[in-house]
Design an enzyme around this catalytic site. Structure first.
Site, PDB file in Angstrom:
ATOM      1  N   MET A 136     -43.903   0.243  97.792  1.00  0.00           N
ATOM      2  CA  MET A 136     -42.791   0.333  96.875  1.00  0.00           C
ATOM      3  C   MET A 136     -42.752  -0.956  96.042  1.00  0.00           C
ATOM      4  SD  MET A 136     -38.664   0.739  97.481  1.00  0.00           S
ATOM      5  CE  MET A 136     -38.709   0.233  99.133  1.00  0.00           C
ATOM      6  N   PRO A 137     -43.173  -0.916  94.794  1.00  0.00           N
ATOM      7  CA  PRO A 137     -43.109  -2.098  93.942  1.00  0.00           C
ATOM      8  C   PRO A 137     -41.660  -2.501  93.651  1.00  0.00           C
ATOM      9  CG  PRO A 137     -44.552  -0.429  92.987  1.00  0.00           C
ATOM     10  CD  PRO A 137     -43.816   0.209  94.121  1.00  0.00           C
ATOM     11  N   LEU A 138     -41.433  -3.796  93.685  1.00  0.00           N
ATOM     12  CA  LEU A 138     -40.127  -4.353  93.322  1.00  0.00           C
ATOM     13  C   LEU A 138     -40.357  -5.355  92.207  1.00  0.00           C
ATOM     14  CD1 LEU A 138     -37.098  -4.959  93.683  1.00  0.00           C
ATOM     15  CD2 LEU A 138     -37.754  -6.609  95.446  1.00  0.00           C
ATOM     16  N   ARG A 198     -38.781  -0.063  92.014  1.00  0.00           N
ATOM     17  CA  ARG A 198     -37.453  -0.664  91.947  1.00  0.00           C
ATOM     18  C   ARG A 198     -37.473  -1.797  90.936  1.00  0.00           C
ATOM     19  NH1 ARG A 198     -37.293   3.402  94.375  1.00  0.00           N
ATOM     20  NH2 ARG A 198     -36.499   3.759  96.467  1.00  0.00           N
TER      21      ARG A 198
END
Length: 67
Positions: A1-3, A40
């Protein structure tokens, strides 16, 4: 999940912030193949009086037309 976290000085409209969030999401989707729903983006706004460049606050720079 990239933030993706971005800190910027206050002063942009909700529409501009929304557009930035959308553009960053699309960029991550295209650049690394992340699924859109896993990306995100956190935008943190900072008061211009607390943002310094070259030892001078952004508020002061804006007041004298330097930014």
């Amino acid at each position: 999940m990239p933030l993706i976290q971005v800190t910027l000085a206050k002063g942009r409209s909700p529409e501009q912030l929304r557009a930035l969030g959308e553009a960053l999401t699309t960029a991550a989707e295209e650049a690394i193949g992340a699924k859109r729903e896993t990306i995100r983006v956190v935008l943190t706004e900072c008061e211009p009086e607390l943002w310094f460049a070259g030892g001078e606050s952004l508020a002061d720079l804006r007041a004298r037309g330097a930014r």
